[in-house]
Design a protein around this motif. Structure first.
Motif, PDB file in Angstrom:
ATOM      1  N   UNK A 125       0.832  -1.207   0.000  1.00 56.49           N
ATOM      2  CA  UNK A 125       0.000   0.000   0.000  1.00 56.49           C
ATOM      3  C   UNK A 125       0.864   1.254   0.000  1.00 56.49           C
ATOM      4  N   UNK A 126       1.952   1.228   0.739  1.00 61.91           N
ATOM      5  CA  UNK A 126       2.878   2.367   0.767  1.00 61.91           C
ATOM      6  C   UNK A 126       3.470   2.589  -0.618  1.00 61.91           C
ATOM      7  N   UNK A 127       3.908   1.497  -1.258  1.00 61.38           N
ATOM      8  CA  UNK A 127       4.527   1.617  -2.585  1.00 61.38           C
ATOM      9  C   UNK A 127       3.509   2.108  -3.604  1.00 61.38           C
ATOM     10  N   UNK A 128       2.283   1.586  -3.557  1.00 60.58           N
ATOM     11  CA  UNK A 128       1.251   2.014  -4.501  1.00 60.58           C
ATOM     12  C   UNK A 128       0.887   3.486  -4.311  1.00 60.58           C
ATOM     13  N   UNK A 129       0.847   3.938  -3.040  1.00 61.16           N
ATOM     14  CA  UNK A 129       0.504   5.333  -2.770  1.00 61.16           C
ATOM     15  C   UNK A 129       1.590   6.280  -3.271  1.00 61.16           C
ATOM     16  N   UNK A 130       2.837   5.854  -3.142  1.00 66.08           N
ATOM     17  CA  UNK A 130       3.944   6.695  -3.600  1.00 66.08           C
ATOM     18  C   UNK A 130       4.136   6.602  -5.112  1.00 66.08           C
ATOM     19  N   UNK A 131       3.895   5.442  -5.645  1.00 67.83           N
ATOM     20  CA  UNK A 131       4.228   5.187  -7.039  1.00 67.83           C
ATOM     21  C   UNK A 131       5.607   4.559  -7.115  1.00 67.83           C
ATOM     22  N   UNK A 132       5.772   3.625  -8.025  1.00 70.36           N
ATOM     23  CA  UNK A 132       7.037   2.897  -8.127  1.00 70.36           C
ATOM     24  C   UNK A 132       8.219   3.809  -8.400  1.00 70.36           C
ATOM     25  N   UNK A 133       8.002   4.836  -9.209  1.00 66.75           N
ATOM     26  CA  UNK A 133       9.115   5.719  -9.571  1.00 66.75           C
ATOM     27  C   UNK A 133       9.649   6.457  -8.341  1.00 66.75           C
ATOM     28  N   UNK A 134       8.743   7.023  -7.537  1.00 63.97           N
ATOM     29  CA  UNK A 134       9.182   7.767  -6.359  1.00 63.97           C
ATOM     30  C   UNK A 134       9.786   6.814  -5.314  1.00 63.97           C
ATOM     31  N   UNK A 135       9.176   5.647  -5.145  1.00 69.56           N
ATOM     32  CA  UNK A 135       9.687   4.692  -4.160  1.00 69.56           C
ATOM     33  C   UNK A 135      11.081   4.199  -4.551  1.00 69.56           C
ATOM     34  N   UNK A 136      11.276   3.934  -5.852  1.00 70.88           N
ATOM     35  CA  UNK A 136      12.594   3.502  -6.319  1.00 70.88           C
ATOM     36  C   UNK A 136      13.625   4.607  -6.144  1.00 70.88           C
ATOM     37  N   UNK A 137      13.174   5.855  -6.345  1.00 69.25           N
ATOM     38  CA  UNK A 137      14.087   6.988  -6.134  1.00 69.25           C
ATOM     39  C   UNK A 137      14.499   7.084  -4.672  1.00 69.25           C
ATOM     40  N   UNK A 138      13.553   6.827  -3.758  1.00 64.87           N
ATOM     41  CA  UNK A 138      13.865   6.838  -2.331  1.00 64.87           C
ATOM     42  C   UNK A 138      14.890   5.758  -2.008  1.00 64.87           C
ATOM     43  N   UNK A 139      14.690   4.559  -2.531  1.00 64.43           N
ATOM     44  CA  UNK A 139      15.655   3.478  -2.304  1.00 64.43           C
ATOM     45  C   UNK A 139      17.036   3.850  -2.842  1.00 64.43           C
ATOM     46  N   UNK A 140      17.048   4.450  -4.007  1.00 66.74           N
ATOM     47  CA  UNK A 140      18.322   4.840  -4.618  1.00 66.74           C
ATOM     48  C   UNK A 140      19.037   5.908  -3.794  1.00 66.74           C
ATOM     49  N   UNK A 141      18.274   6.923  -3.342  1.00 66.11           N
ATOM     50  CA  UNK A 141      18.873   8.012  -2.566  1.00 66.11           C
ATOM     51  C   UNK A 141      19.375   7.545  -1.201  1.00 66.11           C
ATOM     52  N   UNK A 142      18.794   6.458  -0.700  1.00 67.43           N
ATOM     53  CA  UNK A 142      19.208   5.923   0.601  1.00 67.43           C
ATOM     54  C   UNK A 142      20.182   4.755   0.466  1.00 67.43           C
ATOM     55  N   UNK A 143      20.569   4.441  -0.749  1.00 67.30           N
ATOM     56  CA  UNK A 143      21.410   3.269  -0.982  1.00 67.30           C
ATOM     57  C   UNK A 143      22.726   3.309  -0.236  1.00 67.30           C
ATOM     58  N   UNK A 144      23.270   4.505  -0.012  1.00 72.07           N
ATOM     59  CA  UNK A 144      24.553   4.625   0.668  1.00 72.07           C
ATOM     60  C   UNK A 144      24.528   4.178   2.114  1.00 72.07           C
ATOM     61  N   UNK A 145      23.328   4.017   2.707  1.00 75.39           N
ATOM     62  CA  UNK A 145      23.224   3.640   4.115  1.00 75.39           C
ATOM     63  C   UNK A 145      23.551   2.165   4.342  1.00 75.39           C
ATOM     64  N   UNK A 146      23.684   1.399   3.286  1.00 77.79           N
ATOM     65  CA  UNK A 146      23.984  -0.016   3.446  1.00 77.79           C
ATOM     66  C   UNK A 146      25.443  -0.256   3.799  1.00 77.79           C
ATOM     67  N   UNK A 147      26.264   0.789   3.694  1.00 70.90           N
ATOM     68  CA  UNK A 147      27.673   0.658   4.076  1.00 70.90           C
ATOM     69  C   UNK A 147      27.807   0.640   5.594  1.00 70.90           C
ATOM     70  N   UNK A 148      28.750  -0.124   6.096  1.00 74.01           N
ATOM     71  CA  UNK A 148      28.953  -0.217   7.549  1.00 74.01           C
ATOM     72  C   UNK A 148      29.322   1.129   8.142  1.00 74.01           C
ATOM     73  N   UNK A 149      30.073   1.943   7.389  1.00 76.05           N
ATOM     74  CA  UNK A 149      30.442   3.287   7.838  1.00 76.05           C
ATOM     75  C   UNK A 149      29.964   4.296   6.795  1.00 76.05           C
TER      76      UNK A 149
END
Length: 550
Positions: A125-149
């Motif tokens: 429901x969250x993804x549908x409300x945001x739309x795939x494009x915006x949700x994917x952009x959020x994942x991309x912009x936060x991708x750097x957080x997967x690093x340990x430091x």
């Protein structure tokens, strides 16, 4: 004798596998992100600020619960729990931490699906409300957080995108009800649980964005407590009315005999006690280490003068060896700086991170030794390199151009920060530090909120630009700022000898066309009319274009 052995046996089982004790309906696994309570959580009533301590302990507990929910949501797709499971999980969670009373937190209310709105039914429901494009952009912009430091820039990029996505989610839902922020965070964290640091990174960066209203039942307790306090106050007041005349007669002679010096000493003691109490107020500064007073003294050898690096606007800087063995720059705040201003400086600088700004690593908030701990820049300040005794190697033209660009990038970041636009307020050579790679970092900034500054004589972005222009002139000429602005203006605007202004230590090893371009830019930055001065984005673009031609 059998009973103690039996108790020991069951205790050993629990210690070997404490987090696997689950009730029949709770499916959450608390072992991956265990709750580690702070000291004040064990005796909240004894805290100087019990309400603030309780809120902090509840928030930490909720973070552990939500992290477990994010792991579960990867498979179940549910952002929140059903009421029965929520109750069971909160009971189970409390049983794992029986030394701490979390009953007033109302944990089940925050993790239960019965208390949320339609924007957060489940991950899909969250993804549908945001739309795939915006949700994917959020994942991309936060991708750097997967690093340990992960870097501060990674958190900054994620935070901006998260806020935009949350606003879009609430607009799509047509309400501002509670639950959207939590659902978005759980959905984002659940999207990549196979990455070892992803869940921890997203919560570490975004958790402070979640606002939790506390349970209504606390208000009743507060009302009852308030009534008891009122009764106690009235009782004390009546007693004071009765005994004050007696005490007055007894102590009048002693008070009259007390010297003014003794009274002043008493006032100082009371003031110090009040400041120490204030310093214990809970405040949130993400990713900063809290150092003890002893650690500060050991790191600097009791602030030995031999460890003094320089003096800043609000304190002295010392080089120190931290408990980890890392060198750091420790700023000991001057006595005249108010404690609340000191705390405000900590919190603001904790949020402002950039490769060309000196990072704040931690702090010590004891009233006797209020300190900020910064990253250490081994090559000192730029003044030493340009105006010192020439014991260091001469900065080449390429070094000077790159340093100019790095200063501009740091200042541009402050002026255009999406979280809170700032002015530096004190741009000068001594506040520009160089690390081991001779990379420039802005230091000891006032970091004022730009909207609070204006034509009343306080710092503005235009003032920052003027001071940056002066620094540019010093980088070009290797001279002190006295009369430098007027001489440069004469040379550029009236056809003076531009080449004669070049630092003689460059020994002609520079490109004259580039020198003239940057000199003209510096003159434009220092024009008397603030409105005619360029913005930092224009300045940065011009400098970067010049570097491309090198």
């Amino acid at each position: 004798m059998a009973t103690p052995h039996l108790f020991f046996f069951f205790s050993l089982i629990f210690l070997c596998n404490p987090h696997k004790i689950h009730s029949s309906t709770c499916t959450l696994d608390f072992s991956q992100f265990p709750y580690e309570a702070q000291a004040e959580c064990f005796d909240i009533a004894a805290s100087s600020f019990p309400v603030l301590s309780a809120q902090t302990c509840c928030r930490s507990a909720l973070q552990s619960l939500f992290q477990s929910m994010a792991i579960s949501a990867n498979k179940s797709r549910s952002t929140f729990l059903e009421p029965a499971e929520a109750q069971d999980c909160s009971t189970t969670f409390q049983s794992l931490h029986n030394r701490i009373d979390l009953s007033s937190c109302g944990l089940q209310n925050f993790i239960s699906a019965s208390t949320i709105n339609s924007c957060s039914k489940d991950v899909d429901s969250v993804i549908n409300a945001l739309g795939n494009e915006r949700y994917n952009a959020l994942q991309s912009n936060c991708g750097g957080l997967s690093s340990a430091n992960y870097s501060d820039d990674a958190c900054f990029n994620c935070l901006g995108s998260y806020r935009e996505s949350l606003q879009a989610l609430r607009e799509a839902d047509g309400s501002n009800g509670r639950g959207c922020g939590e659902a978005l965070l759980v959905s984002l964290a659940s999207s990549n649980i196979d990455s070892p640091n992803w869940v921890h990174g997203t919560f570490s960066c975004l958790w402070d964005e979640i606002e939790f209203p506390w349970p209504d039942q606390n208000q009743n307790k507060g009302h009852l407590l308030g009534s008891r306090k009122l009764l106690a106050i009235i009782t004390v007041a009546v007693c004071l009315v009765i005994i004050t005349p007696i005490l007055y007669k007894i102590t009048r002679k002693q008070l009259n005999d007390a010297s003014e010096k003794e009274m002043d000493s008493l006032s100082v003691i009371i003031l110090k006690k009040r400041l120490e109490d204030e310093s214990r107020i809970t405040f949130t500064c993400s990713d900063l280490y809290v150092f003890s007073q002893d650690e500060m003294k050991k790191a600097t050898n009791s602030f030995d003068h031999l460890n003094l690096i320089r003096e800043g606007t609000t304190g002295k800087f010392y080089v120190g060896i931290m408990p980890s063995g890392m060198r750091a720059a420790i700023k000991r705040i001057n006595d005249g700086v108010k404690l609340h201003d000191f705390i405000d400086e900590i919190c603001r600088k904790a949020k402002i991170r950039h490769p060309n700004l000196v990072s704040t690593l931690g702090y010590c908030d004891r009233s006797a030794d209020q300190c900020l701990v910064y990253e250490y820049c081994v090559n000192g300040d730029l003044e030493r390199w340009l105006l010192g005794e020439r014991r260091t190697p001469i900065l080449t033209w390429e070094h000077r151009l790159r340093i100019s660009i790095e200063i501009a990038r740091g200042l541009w970041f402050l002026h255009n920060n999406r979280l809170e636009k700032m002015v530096h307020g004190d741009i000068k050579l001594t506040n520009i530090l160089l690390n081991e790679k001779l990379e420039a970092k802005l230091s000891d900034s006032i970091f004022s909120k730009s909207k609070q500054k204006g034509p009343n004589g306080l710092d503005t972005m235009a003032n920052d630009v003027f001071n940056f222009g002066v620094v540019l002139l010093q980088i070009l000429t290797g001279r002190k700022p006295t009369s430098l602005v007027n001489e440069a203006r004469e040379a550029v605007l009236k056809g003076g000898d531009i080449i004669a202004m070049a630092d003689p230590h460059l020994d002609g090893a520079y490109i004259s066309a580039e020198f003239q371009t940057i000199l003209s830019l510096a003159v434009l930055c220092t024009t008397p009319n603030e409105r005619e001065r360029p913005h930092m984005d224009e300045i940065l673009r011009k400098l970067e274009e010049t570097q491309i031609l090198v």
